[in-house]
Design a protein around this motif. Sequence first.
Motif, PDB file in Angstrom:
ATOM      1  N   GLU A  43      20.476  23.539  30.522  1.00  0.00           N
ATOM      2  CA  GLU A  43      19.081  23.556  30.095  1.00  0.00           C
ATOM      3  C   GLU A  43      18.283  24.467  31.024  1.00  0.00           C
ATOM      4  OE1 GLU A  43      15.098  20.872  29.332  1.00  0.00           O
ATOM      5  OE2 GLU A  43      16.770  19.995  30.427  1.00  0.00           O
ATOM      6  N   LEU A  75      15.411  17.272  30.229  1.00  0.00           N
ATOM      7  CA  LEU A  75      16.436  16.241  30.380  1.00  0.00           C
ATOM      8  C   LEU A  75      16.299  15.527  31.719  1.00  0.00           C
ATOM      9  CD1 LEU A  75      19.543  18.080  28.880  1.00  0.00           C
ATOM     10  CD2 LEU A  75      18.227  16.228  27.843  1.00  0.00           C
ATOM     11  N   ASP A  76      15.936  16.254  32.748  1.00  0.00           N
ATOM     12  CA  ASP A  76      15.746  15.622  34.049  1.00  0.00           C
ATOM     13  C   ASP A  76      14.607  14.608  33.997  1.00  0.00           C
ATOM     14  OD1 ASP A  76      16.329  15.479  36.960  1.00  0.00           O
ATOM     15  OD2 ASP A  76      14.281  16.239  37.116  1.00  0.00           O
ATOM     16  N   THR A 116      13.628  12.907  31.402  1.00  0.00           N
ATOM     17  CA  THR A 116      13.973  11.737  30.603  1.00  0.00           C
ATOM     18  C   THR A 116      15.173  10.985  31.174  1.00  0.00           C
ATOM     19  OG1 THR A 116      15.437  13.024  29.141  1.00  0.00           O
ATOM     20  CG2 THR A 116      13.109  12.827  28.488  1.00  0.00           C
ATOM     21  N   ASP A 133      18.368  11.999  30.981  1.00  0.00           N
ATOM     22  CA  ASP A 133      19.543  12.176  30.129  1.00  0.00           C
ATOM     23  C   ASP A 133      20.407  13.319  30.639  1.00  0.00           C
ATOM     24  OD1 ASP A 133      18.927  10.219  27.939  1.00  0.00           O
ATOM     25  OD2 ASP A 133      17.146  11.480  27.759  1.00  0.00           O
ATOM     26  N   ARG A 134      21.722  13.168  30.486  1.00  0.00           N
ATOM     27  CA  ARG A 134      22.652  14.205  30.937  1.00  0.00           C
ATOM     28  C   ARG A 134      22.793  15.334  29.927  1.00  0.00           C
ATOM     29  NH1 ARG A 134      25.774  12.501  35.248  1.00  0.00           N
ATOM     30  NH2 ARG A 134      25.879  10.253  35.638  1.00  0.00           N
ATOM     31  N   VAL A 135      22.748  14.982  28.643  1.00  0.00           N
ATOM     32  CA  VAL A 135      23.032  15.938  27.575  1.00  0.00           C
ATOM     33  C   VAL A 135      21.965  15.825  26.494  1.00  0.00           C
ATOM     34  CG1 VAL A 135      24.707  16.652  25.816  1.00  0.00           C
ATOM     35  CG2 VAL A 135      25.512  15.785  28.028  1.00  0.00           C
ATOM     36  N   GLY A 136      21.597  16.955  25.903  1.00  0.00           N
ATOM     37  CA  GLY A 136      20.637  16.974  24.808  1.00  0.00           C
ATOM     38  C   GLY A 136      21.101  17.895  23.696  1.00  0.00           C
ATOM     39  N   VAL A 190      20.951  10.805  23.320  1.00  0.00           N
ATOM     40  CA  VAL A 190      21.011  12.249  23.126  1.00  0.00           C
ATOM     41  C   VAL A 190      19.673  12.719  22.551  1.00  0.00           C
ATOM     42  CG1 VAL A 190      22.321  14.161  22.196  1.00  0.00           C
ATOM     43  CG2 VAL A 190      23.464  11.993  22.627  1.00  0.00           C
ATOM     44  N   PRO A 191      18.743  13.090  23.412  1.00  0.00           N
ATOM     45  CA  PRO A 191      17.451  13.564  22.923  1.00  0.00           C
ATOM     46  C   PRO A 191      17.568  14.916  22.234  1.00  0.00           C
ATOM     47  CG  PRO A 191      17.599  13.880  25.277  1.00  0.00           C
ATOM     48  CD  PRO A 191      18.823  13.107  24.868  1.00  0.00           C
ATOM     49  N   ARG A 226      21.937  18.829  31.583  1.00  0.00           N
ATOM     50  CA  ARG A 226      20.779  18.643  32.469  1.00  0.00           C
ATOM     51  C   ARG A 226      20.770  19.621  33.645  1.00  0.00           C
ATOM     52  NH1 ARG A 226      19.725  12.694  34.663  1.00  0.00           N
ATOM     53  NH2 ARG A 226      21.920  12.945  35.311  1.00  0.00           N
ATOM     54  N   ASP A 272      27.111  15.865  35.578  1.00  0.00           N
ATOM     55  CA  ASP A 272      26.464  16.307  34.341  1.00  0.00           C
ATOM     56  C   ASP A 272      27.309  17.340  33.620  1.00  0.00           C
ATOM     57  OD1 ASP A 272      24.373  14.614  34.845  1.00  0.00           O
ATOM     58  OD2 ASP A 272      23.046  16.155  35.663  1.00  0.00           O
TER      59      ASP A 272
END
Length: 405
Positions: free
Chosen positions: A188, A193-194, A196, A198-201, A344-345, A370, A387
């Motif tokens: 990213e 992602l950081d 929120t 989350d590791r992956v989007g 997964v956003p 991320r 990540d």
Amino acid sequence: MSFHSMWAELLPVGRSSASGGYRRYAWTGADADCRAWFREQAEARDLTYETDRNGNQWAWLGDPAAGNAVVTGSHLDSVPDGGAFDGPLGVVSAFAALDELRGRGARLTRPLGIVNFGDEEGARFGLACVGSRLTSGALTVEQAHRLTDGDGITLPRAMETAGYDPDTLGPDPERLARIGAFVELHVEQGRALDLTGDRVGIASAIWPHGRWRFDFRGEANHAGTTRLADRHDPMLPYAETVLAARREAELAGAVATFGKIGVEPNGVNAIPSLVRGWLDSRAADQARLDTVVTGIEKAAREYAAAHGVDLDVVRESFTPVVDFDHALRDELARILGTEKELRVPVLGTGAGHDAGILSESIPTAMLFVRNPTGVSHSPAEYAAEDDCAAGVSALADVLEGLACT
């Protein structure tokens, strides 16, 4: 070979000892080393290796002529003094995901391809995504032949020097017709992602973006003997335009950057005759982008006139908003959503990618990994090992869901 061992092999290639960043420019020695690495990875896995008519590299498991192939990958070139992750993370993760699929005993029902698109960053010839643009027909052969680097070397000559045949350049619709889905994994280039956790989007869309060249033409003169009142100094309206770009971007909730400049005659004791600046601007929608660029150009012309300087503005490249294929995007969300603990956003991005160029021709989607700092196009670009591993697993899940059903 593990993700980490592949990463360690690739890490020194094209790295500047002075800056710590990467200088992997198209059709140079560093680029050749990256290409050799890609081929070695393909052959080590008994994949069918090929280079297409535009210099893009492909590695195939299964027969691509069967059609409806699933392809993943990214690029290995860099911006000047760029980071390690932008591009290479997607290529290394592609090979690692294939290894994971084999470890799971997954049985493919569709051909699977891994690709390294050439000259994605445009660092040498000034146009991004040259390999994918040529393949899709977004860049014509005539336009490609006119591309030159800072030393006046044309793209065809650079390719020929590197051992490739520039006479083959051109659209490749037959190749694209064989691809049913292209999924690009990328670090990213921001902190969504950081923020929120989350590791992956999953990417929703790429903002519309473009590059504009501003040529401020004044009058060269002696820096020590010319009265301020007698000067036609193009550096002054250029400097004011840089500040105007920041103001216009803030007002519109967009981004605008003058990141490259050329000065003639470029002497410490000389008033410039020409200041050439390149504007990069991006926004969430076309209306806001138009507002920003129009406002910047209007201000630049007013500043130029006030200093007795001429101004030419040329749009060098432009990419409209790219909405990734909704059905493919939803399928990625469904596949990754089957693991209860993985959120997964879906998020947009202001950065351009090969997936965006290809979206006009084939269904494309993107996964983001991320980036804790949000820094990109810099030696400080970073993604944590955990990540990266999560990205590989997510990509393997996606490839299994798409190519093994």
